[in-house]
Design an enzyme around this catalytic site. Structure first.
Site, PDB file in Angstrom:
ATOM      1  N   TRP A   1       0.835  -1.208   0.000  1.00 50.49           N
ATOM      2  CA  TRP A   1       0.000   0.000   0.000  1.00 50.49           C
ATOM      3  C   TRP A   1       0.863   1.248   0.000  1.00 50.49           C
ATOM      4  CZ3 TRP A   1      -4.375  -1.294  -1.761  1.00 50.49           C
ATOM      5  CH2 TRP A   1      -5.011  -2.466  -1.364  1.00 50.49           C
TER       6      TRP A   1
ATOM      7  N   ASP B   1      -1.580   6.821   6.108  1.00 47.23           N
ATOM      8  CA  ASP B   1      -2.632   5.865   5.764  1.00 47.23           C
ATOM      9  C   ASP B   1      -2.803   4.972   6.990  1.00 47.23           C
ATOM     10  OD1 ASP B   1      -4.136   3.716   4.902  1.00 47.23           O
ATOM     11  OD2 ASP B   1      -2.883   3.243   3.156  1.00 47.23           O
TER      12      ASP B   1
ATOM     13  N   LYS C   1     -11.701  -1.967   7.533  1.00 44.60           N
ATOM     14  CA  LYS C   1     -10.819  -2.827   8.309  1.00 44.60           C
ATOM     15  C   LYS C   1     -11.186  -2.784   9.796  1.00 44.60           C
ATOM     16  CE  LYS C   1      -8.502  -3.347   4.470  1.00 44.60           C
ATOM     17  NZ  LYS C   1      -7.455  -2.466   3.994  1.00 44.60           N
TER      18      LYS C   1
HETATM   19  C1  LIG Z   1      -7.001  -2.037   2.576  1.00 39.05           C
HETATM   20  C2  LIG Z   1      -5.971  -0.990   2.524  1.00 39.05           C
HETATM   21  C3  LIG Z   1      -5.951  -0.022   1.499  1.00 39.05           C
HETATM   22  C4  LIG Z   1      -6.921  -0.012   0.360  1.00 39.05           C
HETATM   23  O1  LIG Z   1      -8.138   0.450   0.777  1.00 39.05           O
HETATM   24  P1  LIG Z   1      -9.339   0.674  -0.275  1.00 39.05           P
HETATM   25  O2  LIG Z   1     -10.368   1.291   0.610  1.00 39.05           O
HETATM   26  O3  LIG Z   1      -9.702  -0.675  -0.800  1.00 39.05           O
HETATM   27  O4  LIG Z   1      -8.858   1.569  -1.347  1.00 39.05           O
HETATM   28  C5  LIG Z   1      -4.988   0.965   1.575  1.00 39.05           C
HETATM   29  N1  LIG Z   1      -4.082   1.002   2.565  1.00 39.05           N
HETATM   30  C6  LIG Z   1      -4.064   0.088   3.544  1.00 39.05           C
HETATM   31  C7  LIG Z   1      -3.040   0.165   4.642  1.00 39.05           C
HETATM   32  C8  LIG Z   1      -5.008  -0.939   3.557  1.00 39.05           C
HETATM   33  O5  LIG Z   1      -5.001  -1.851   4.539  1.00 39.05           O
END
Ligand SMILES: *Cc1c(COP(=O)(O)O)cnc(C)c1O
Length: 355
Positions: free
Chosen positions: A99, A166, A190
């Site tokens: 990511w 993020d 998540k």
């Molecule tokens: C799941 C995840 C993403 C992607 O998220 P989306 O909402 O599917 O775009 C990005 N960064 C991290 C750390 C993730 O766990």
């Protein structure tokens, strides 16, 4: 058979969160309408957004001067929205996983980027240390939890420039010093809600400093001004997020979430380290308390499919490692309880006894 949900995302939510959301989908607070068929501008929906924002601020102790937004597009859209709005000259990124790498790739479209450090050469099995963050960059971007490989930055870093993070997979799992960040963002699916909403915590005064034109929908200021209602926000996922935040508050807040996460992680990693069949895949000091990754020890490699089946027959769901790494990954987000981790550990012990 009882199922234990270790899915990496969308993932386990507290039962009462789902019950309250399901009830609102049939009859929203006695209004006679389903939450799904109501206007986002309805008088009785506005308090949902207001309360969700207020609980975000309360639970994370967000200082004055920050806005909380609920948008579409996932964390993946934030990979581009962040540089679109903040990158004028240069930005620094820490490459700790898939990511993080995707976020960096998007930033490259907007200006000069510096990868301050990377653990790509060892399939992201540790968090790089001892790197220098340049002081002449617009921001320093980190991915606090590496959902796929199972490493996590759990201690606040010292940065000479504001950070952007993020926090898709570890938001609300511990206290955060929000004042160190210009933006914190993540997909909700998540640790916060069902899929469909993206949260953004943004410091208002870091905006409006880039010279490029920004399309209306990609400009954070549009959504700050519109109170996340510039266009139709994902109403049901926001309502679901509100239920989760209430659940977190009732349980004792993010400190308690952190205590529980560490307790769960100690139980599972303890078994991974003790059990002769398994081993962890990442540096011990960087182990994630959210996504716990492990593989079969080399001499038992051929038992991998057997263990998968054995665990599935005992109700474990979602423990297969990400397709890019293999092995196993037990995602233990806030809603995972001790019963779940104890069931997984019992399964590992039983399988060991058989071999
Ligand atoms: C799941 C995840 C993403 C992607 O998220 P989306 O909402 O599917 O775009 C990005 N960064 C991290 C750390 C993730 O766990």
């Amino acid at each position: 058979m009882k199922k234990y949900n270790f899915n990496a995302g969308p993932s386990k939510l507290p039962r009462e969160v789902m019950e309250a959301t399901a009830a609102a989908c049939l009859d929203f607070e006695g209004s006679g309408l389903s939450l799904m068929e109501m206007s986002h501008r309805a008088k009785n929906f506005q308090p949902v957004v207001d309360e969700t924002v207020a609980l975000f601020k309360e639970l994370l102790d967000i200082p004055e001067g920050y806005s909380v937004l609920f948008l579409g597009g996932g964390a993946s859209l934030q990979f581009c929205m962040v540089p679109f709005n903040l990158l004028e000259h240069k930005a620094a990124y820490l490459n700790t996983g898939v990511w993080a790498k995707k976020a960096l790739a998007e930033a490259k479209l907007f200006g000069e980027t510096i990868e301050v450090a990377s653990s790509a050469e060892s399939t992201y099995s540790y968090i790089p240390k001892g790197f220098t963050i340049p002081s002449d960059v617009d921001y320093f971007h980190i991915t606090t939890n590496n959902t796929i490989y199972g490493t996590e930055i759990r201690k606040e870093l010292d940065s000479p420039v504001p950070m952007v993070a993020d926090m898709s997979s570890d938001i609300f799992s511990r206290p955060v010093d929000v004042s160190k960040y210009n933006i914190i963002y993540g997909g909700a699916q998540k640790n916060l809600s069902m899929a469909g909403v993206t949260f953004v915590i943004v410091k208002d005064d870091c905006l409006g400093k880039v010279s490029r034109p920004i399309p209306t929908m990609l400009d954070y200021r549009t959504h700050i001004k519109g109170g996340s209602m510039f266009n139709t926000p994902p109403t049901v996922p926001i309502y679901c997020a509100l239920q989760t935040l209430k659940w977190i508050k009732n349980a004792g807040g993010v400190k308690e979430m952190e205590r529980r996460a560490i307790e769960r992680a100690n139980i599972v990693y303890g078994e991974i380290d003790r059990n002769k069949l398994f081993r962890g895949t990442v540096a011990e000091e960087d182990r994630s308390v959210m996504n716990l990754c492990f593989v079969m020890n080399d001499e038992y490699k051929e038992l991998e499919a057997d263990f998968m089946q054995f665990a599935t027959e005992r109700g474990m769901v979602g423990i297969k490692g990400h397709r890019s790494v293999g092995g196993f990954r037990a995602s233990c987000y806030n809603a995972m309880d001790l019963e779940g981790v104890n069931a997984l550990v019992a399964c590992m012990k039983e399988f060991e006894a058989k071999h």
